[in-house]
Design an enzyme around this catalytic site. Sequence first.
Site, PDB file in Angstrom:
ATOM      1  N   HIS A 373      41.348  37.447  40.728  1.00 18.94           N
ATOM      2  CA  HIS A 373      40.335  38.371  40.237  1.00 18.94           C
ATOM      3  C   HIS A 373      40.681  39.822  40.559  1.00 18.94           C
ATOM      4  O   HIS A 373      40.362  40.727  39.789  1.00 18.94           O
ATOM      5  CB  HIS A 373      38.945  38.017  40.774  1.00 18.94           C
ATOM      6  CG  HIS A 373      38.858  37.824  42.251  1.00 18.94           C
ATOM      7  ND1 HIS A 373      39.326  36.702  42.880  1.00 18.94           N
ATOM      8  CD2 HIS A 373      38.349  38.602  43.229  1.00 18.94           C
ATOM      9  CE1 HIS A 373      39.108  36.804  44.179  1.00 18.94           C
ATOM     10  NE2 HIS A 373      38.520  37.948  44.411  1.00 18.94           N
ATOM     11  N   ARG A 480      33.682  35.749  31.318  1.00 14.47           N
ATOM     12  CA  ARG A 480      33.627  35.321  32.718  1.00 14.47           C
ATOM     13  C   ARG A 480      32.538  36.114  33.439  1.00 14.47           C
ATOM     14  O   ARG A 480      32.769  37.244  33.857  1.00 14.47           O
ATOM     15  CB  ARG A 480      34.992  35.520  33.378  1.00 14.47           C
ATOM     16  CG  ARG A 480      36.105  34.678  32.746  1.00 14.47           C
ATOM     17  CD  ARG A 480      37.416  34.878  33.510  1.00 14.47           C
ATOM     18  NE  ARG A 480      38.457  33.970  33.076  1.00 14.47           N
ATOM     19  CZ  ARG A 480      39.507  34.326  32.330  1.00 14.47           C
ATOM     20  NH1 ARG A 480      39.622  35.584  31.936  1.00 14.47           N
ATOM     21  NH2 ARG A 480      40.417  33.443  31.982  1.00 14.47           N
ATOM     22  N   CYS A 687      41.495  27.595  26.798  1.00 17.31           N
ATOM     23  CA  CYS A 687      41.725  28.890  27.431  1.00 17.31           C
ATOM     24  C   CYS A 687      42.632  28.667  28.641  1.00 17.31           C
ATOM     25  O   CYS A 687      42.996  27.537  28.965  1.00 17.31           O
ATOM     26  CB  CYS A 687      40.406  29.546  27.846  1.00 17.31           C
ATOM     27  SG  CYS A 687      39.347  28.530  28.886  1.00 17.31           S
TER      28      CYS A 687
END
Length: 758
Positions: A373, A480, A687
């Site tokens: 992230h 997300r 994905c």
Amino acid sequence: MTAKRQDLLNMLCDLSDLSALVTGSENIENFLQRTVLLVSGHLETPVCSIYLYDETADELVLKATVGLNPEAVDRVRMGSGQGLVGTVMASSQPVCEGHASQSPRFRYFPETDELLYESFLAVPIRKGVVKIGVLVVQHTEPDYFDTTDITALKATAAQLAAVLENARLLMDLQRMCSIPEKLACNQSFIKGQRAAGGFAFGRARVWGKSHVRLIAGPDTSESGDMADFRRAIGQTAAQLDALQRRCAERLPESASLIFAAHFMMLKDPKFIDRMVEKIESGSPATRAVRDVAGQYIQLFTDSPHPYIREKVSDIEDLAGRLMSNLVPLADDQNGNSGGKVVIARELYPSELLKLAAESVAGIVLANGGVTSHVAIISRSLKIPMVVVQCPELMHLDEGTPVLIDGDVGNVFVDPDKTVIDRYDARNQARRQVPVAAEPQPAGPTRTLDGTRIHLLANINLLAELPLAGQMGAAGIGLYRTEFPFLIRPSFPSETEQYLVYRKVVESMTGKPVVFRTLDIGGEKTLSYADAETEPNPELGLRSIRFTLAYRDIFEQQVRAILRAAAGSRTPAIMFPLISSVDDFRKARQVVTDCLDQLRAEGLEHHDHPAIGMMVELPAVVESMAEFAAEADFFAIGTNDFVQYMLGVDRSNKRVADYYRPEHPSVLRALNRVVRVAIEHKKPISICGEMAHDETMIPFLLGIGMRRLSIDPQFMPAVRTCITGLTIDACQAYAGELLAAGSVSAVREILSRQPNLAA
């Protein structure tokens, strides 16, 4: 006995008395160099090299060579499993290639000048279970090495193992002993791992050192009176306000929360007034700031709560800003990161946003690891980032010139003019070339034979929405939702989430948007959640398990999504990490309850969202028919799917080679999942990294996949790939891959690069 075999026997006899080789060497480097010269001479090969294993970095390092460019020593590094040399280390088996450059495992390092050498032979150097390195020989003549050479080189490696183990140990000790003095990587060039692309050149700011240095102890005499202190307070508040505005412009998700702790402390009587009291009692302003900040830092450091311990950085940052405004430094080493290359051990997402607000030039993470992230945020903000295994960089002098190449992962410390000019020329050339991110066709993407493939966008941050539109995305296949949580210092409220989600919906102007509910846990942890430390977080309270356990958080998010989707035609809610039909029903019931609440409250919302789930766990494969009767749609998350199918932590370098998307079990499981979805007429997308992997796209189309959800930056390349394929050829290709029973067999098929346009 042939002359060649006799030479090999003589070499083994010579190597049997290694003590003479050691005692006759001036130092370790000289011993290694004499060793490669000896082996090269006996095997009559122009190239012989020794790579030693750096256990700390989990990398092989070229330590001695004859035949390759000597400047490549210490510069060439590769992870286990990377390239032919890395393959030897990972498999613990010899690798012999007659045409090395044609091997799919070949990796070229320009520093070595090795393209002349076609024949390649390498064997592992081990002592028991201890990895020591790899011994390599190369020759210009193709197919030069035979089984005799393999046997001889293996025996040589076995004899060298004990001595090389000691050599590696001594080099490690030298490195460790020199850490406190200076940069112990002992090189101006460091090969790292790319995390976010781009180029940056600026003076170093060592994160956690600039401000800590200012508040840890006085470099000069203490100074400053009450007037100076009040002035510093005003300057600090103005700086924070400006930073907050810039941060909110680049990342609207951050709202006004990134510097909230700083503003609150500036207004907190228990913090500022204690400094005032000390100044009124006769203490210089600088000492008052240090003393009070130090008390708070110690108090927070001793807290059992992770989210409180994390606030130490806020205190250090605020106190450092106050100190820099009290004692301005002429060389601008007061902690401002504007135009700097920041060197850090690790960064929280909120810290990364602070650096973005200061217009940092680039970032080097010096501890050998990066959470996905943080890398994603850095890429979204277009901040070049490189990860290196060189903790000694944290001892680099402030202000040292540093150049980083985020495209390939290179770091240059105090580079010379030649290096700087080379990169400047490259960047000027790039600016003159039309940008690849020019607007793409908005029409449907079709294969060569006319089959439509939906290219959807993965979105992490609002800043990526314009690019998705520019690239002609057919919608958002995966938003997300965890990123607004990750970049904040506390849980966002329903209203704050609504404002973010509404911008996502509005940006798509009627195109479909799929909201994945909060997917935290594993590497994506929220320090402010104050959750217990888990022994195996990837198998712990993460994703849907977390939100079902904390229903109030789950309901706030679902309500925000439903309200934001009001007026939209095609919103969808998707649950991550579903393992059973029971879990899916529980999560869906939360949506139903939230719909009832919103109706009762009279709040505008979307009344009938599609409700789907991620396919990430092996447990789903055998229950797909039952799931297809319940869910409106599916999305396969290949990153976690591969990880859980094969039991591999893909972030663990020690087992990274076992993470194989091309594993037969993975391919067959994907085929089964897609087939069931098609049979039940339920939309299914894919994905994760496999979705934009051009070597795997023909397989995905061949098994029936018609929706790919990818990061917008990959859309032009994926679109070009698809338009050159025919479905019939892809189906035949997929059938061939599904029939392969081993990873090596699948890789062999993939390496053929067949013509799939017919």
